[in-house]
Design a protein around this motif. Structure first.
Motif, PDB file in Angstrom:
ATOM      1  N   ASP A  88      -3.469   6.106   3.307  1.00  0.00           N
ATOM      2  CA  ASP A  88      -3.453   5.385   2.453  1.00  0.00           C
ATOM      3  C   ASP A  88      -4.514   6.258   1.584  1.00  0.00           C
ATOM      4  OD1 ASP A  88      -2.914   3.064   2.020  1.00  0.00           O
ATOM      5  OD2 ASP A  88      -4.550   1.994   2.567  1.00  0.00           O
ATOM      6  N   SER A 129       0.991  -0.950  -0.206  1.00  0.00           N
ATOM      7  CA  SER A 129       0.056  -0.286  -0.069  1.00  0.00           C
ATOM      8  C   SER A 129       0.386   0.946  -0.057  1.00  0.00           C
ATOM      9  CB  SER A 129      -0.775   0.083   1.285  1.00  0.00           C
ATOM     10  OG  SER A 129      -2.078   0.436   0.360  1.00  0.00           O
ATOM     11  N   ILE A 130       0.652   2.410  -0.358  1.00  0.00           N
ATOM     12  CA  ILE A 130       1.238   3.321  -1.185  1.00  0.00           C
ATOM     13  C   ILE A 130       0.494   4.234  -0.168  1.00  0.00           C
ATOM     14  CG2 ILE A 130       2.196   4.768  -2.866  1.00  0.00           C
ATOM     15  CD1 ILE A 130       3.345   1.927  -3.367  1.00  0.00           C
ATOM     16  N   GLN A 184      -5.980  -0.409  -3.515  1.00  0.00           N
ATOM     17  CA  GLN A 184      -5.230   0.370  -3.088  1.00  0.00           C
ATOM     18  C   GLN A 184      -5.159   0.911  -1.921  1.00  0.00           C
ATOM     19  OE1 GLN A 184      -7.663   0.115  -5.411  1.00  0.00           O
ATOM     20  NE2 GLN A 184      -7.150   0.095  -7.441  1.00  0.00           N
ATOM     21  N   PRO A 199      -0.179   8.175  -1.469  1.00  0.00           N
ATOM     22  CA  PRO A 199      -0.146   8.471  -2.391  1.00  0.00           C
ATOM     23  C   PRO A 199       0.337  10.272  -3.048  1.00  0.00           C
ATOM     24  CG  PRO A 199      -2.629   8.459  -1.242  1.00  0.00           C
ATOM     25  CD  PRO A 199      -1.467   8.330  -0.745  1.00  0.00           C
TER      26      PRO A 199
HETATM   27 MG    MG Z   1      -2.552   3.683  -0.904  1.00  0.00          MG
END
Ligand code: MG
Ligand code: NAI
Length: 501
Positions: free
Chosen positions: A108, A39-40, A195, A42
């Protein structure tokens, strides 16, 4: 600390324990394959955490757990007030942990923290409480026919429900689906979007504490085409509820046909916002901005097509442009004054930028934005709020859902034209009408093909009021009493009291 949890410190200083497993039977477990997804954040494109990703084998295990919980020990047959009490406890726990949950959501997903906390989390707590209240108010009917017969209905839960949610409102979409499913006695396997898996996993830590028996609520992470498809096709799942794109909704419908699952779909939109010459223009400008720019424009009901009657077109465009410039402050979502954070992923960011190119090449007039926003440390998926005017009905940007801070403006002459153009889309989710003529407002509300019409507002959502679309915007309703329909069957019982053949 096992591999199933990781200690994290969020950008706002909040420290917490992030679960990384799949939540099945009230425990966090690894995926059978050991596969993970990353998980990035943003806002800066850095990795936050990796979590285990479910495959078909894990879905089988979750289905077995949910099936057992449905029947034995029975969630379905639990005293309905006791079921409601567990849900109230769950809502209270969410409220107690709301700062942590909002922090994870912002980190997140990229939505402003004030929005995550004051809007999303308030909605989550409100929705679970609202449906907790319904747990002991679900009942059938006695239907009078003749003295020789007693006929009645029983409202039964459907069984094991698969729920697939998107990334734009992870916790709120989970609450919309968990609330009505649980209060009616169903058990659930909910898959978070790949995501945004983190807040849903944290929610898992509160499930056991609230007192839900093992297997009643299961949370899976995983990719749509793997975990999502395995849920949609599973023969042991009785219902599928989905929120996301129209294309994926159609695929899910096909997969769900395998055992004729009950389905609820909430999909895309290209909702119109109509402003008539007689409208209160300040109000129209204010709501038009909220209607498309909030949540980074990543809202299924976003009023992304603004149609203005000729007499006020120039005035509206000038005022709207000024209002957007003043209020759509782009920045770090943890800053108090930020209105707009980054888009969720690089894919979505590039998708919005490609629509900007399309608008320019098709000849629409770019009056604001139209580019990436690079002033937040030079990183992240930020886009300047974008407005196109002089947009024609055949333009791609007028027809397709963009899902970003991106709006098209066009003019119309008559009420008839406004209705025709509002309805000239394959979608039918929301529609907003600005007029001070109440007769016209109500007349249009009937004529517009949409699941929701806002007169003199936009994107006004309320947990007590049904939400959903017509045409290719979906099937069925969530929220309100209508949301219960999606999770119960009415069984009819005919009792012969006197007829002997
Ligand atoms: Mg994320
Ligand atoms: P998507 O509809 O593909 O994903 C939504 C959910 O469905 C996710 O949990 C995903 O894992 C799952 N999924 C994907 N493919 C699946 C499959 N074959 N079987 C079962 N589950 C599957 O949406 P995506 O790709 O993230 O976004 C693309 C576009 O979709 C956006 O640009 C926007 O236009 C629209 N969208 C609409 C949303 C809404 O609120 N109605 C929310 C998210 C996206």
């Amino acid at each position: 600390m096992s591999d199933l949890f990781v200690e994290l410190t969020a950008p706002n200083g909040v420290k917490y324990t992030q679960p990384r497993g799949l939540f099945i039977n009230n425990e966090f477990v690894k995926s059978k394959s050991g596969e993970t997804i990353i998980s990035i954040n943003p806002s800066d494109e850095n990795e936050i955490a990796s979590v285990y990703a479910a495959g078909p084998e894990d879905v089988d295990i979750a289905v077995a757990a949910a099936r057992k919980a449905f029947k034995d020990p029975s969630w379905r047959d639990l005293d309905s007030s006791a079921r409601g009490d567990i849900m109230y406890k769950f809502a209270e726990l969410i409220d107690q942990h709301k700062e942590t949950l909002a922090t994870i959501e912002t980190w997140d997903n990229g939505k402003p923290y004030s929005v995550a906390l004051n809007e999303d989390l308030a909605e989550v707590v409100g929705t679970i409480k609202y449906y907790a209240g319904y747990a002991n108010k679900i009942h059938g009917q006695v239907i009078d026919t003749s003295p020789a017969k007693l006929a009645y209905t029983i409202r039964e839960p459907l069984g094991v429900c698969g729920q697939i949610i998107p990334w734009n409102y992870p916790l709120a979409m989970a609450a919309w689906k968990l609330g009505p499913a649980l209060c009616t006695g169903n058990t659930v396997i909910l898959k978070a979007a790949e995501q945004t898996p983190l807040s849903i996993l944290y929610l898992g830590t509160l499930v056991k504490e609230a007192g839900f028996p093992p297997g009643v609520i299961n949370f899976l992470n995983g990719e749509g085409r793997k975990a999502g498809a395995a849920i949609a096709q599973h023969l042991g799942i009785d219902k599928i509820a989905f929120t996301g794109s129209t294309g994926t909704g159609k695929e899910i419908m096909k997969m769900a046909a395998v055992n004729m699952k009950n389905i609820t779909l909430e999909t895309g939109g290209k909702s119109p916002l109509l402003v008539f010459d007689d409208a209160d223009l300040d109000q129209a400008v204010k709501w038009a901005h909220i209607g498309i720019m909030c949540n980074q424009g990543q809202v299924c009901t976003a009023t992304s097509r603004i149609l203005i009657q000729e007499g006020v077109y120039d005035k509206f465009v000038a005022a709207f442009k000024e209002h957007v410039a003043k209020t759509s402050i782009v920045g770090d979502p943890f800053n108090d004054d930020t209105f707009q954070g980054p888009q969720i992923t690089k894919t979505q960011y590039e998708r919005v930028l490609s629509y900007i190119e399309s608008g320019k090449s098709e000849g629409a007039t770019l009056v604001a934005g139209g580019e990436a926003y690079k002033d937040v440390g030079g990183k992240g998926f930020f886009i300047s709020p974008t407005i196109f005017t002089n947009v024609k009905d055949h333009h791609k940007i007028y027809r397709e859902e963009v899902f970003g801070p991106f709006v098209v403006i066009s003019s119309f002459k008559t009420e008839e034209e406004a209705i025709e153009r509002a309805n000239g889309t394959t979608y039918g989710l929301g529609a907003a009408v600005f007029t001070q003529d109440i007769t016209k407002g109500h007349r249009l509300a009937r004529l517009i093909e949409a699941g929701m019409v806002w007169i003199n507002s936009s994107n006004d959502s309320d947990i007590r009021i049904p939400f959903g679309g017509v045409k290719q915007s979906g099937i069925g309703r969530e929220l309100g009493e209508a949301g219960l329909e999606a999770y119960t069957n009415k069984k009819a019982v005919h009792v012969n009291l006197g007829t002997k053949l």
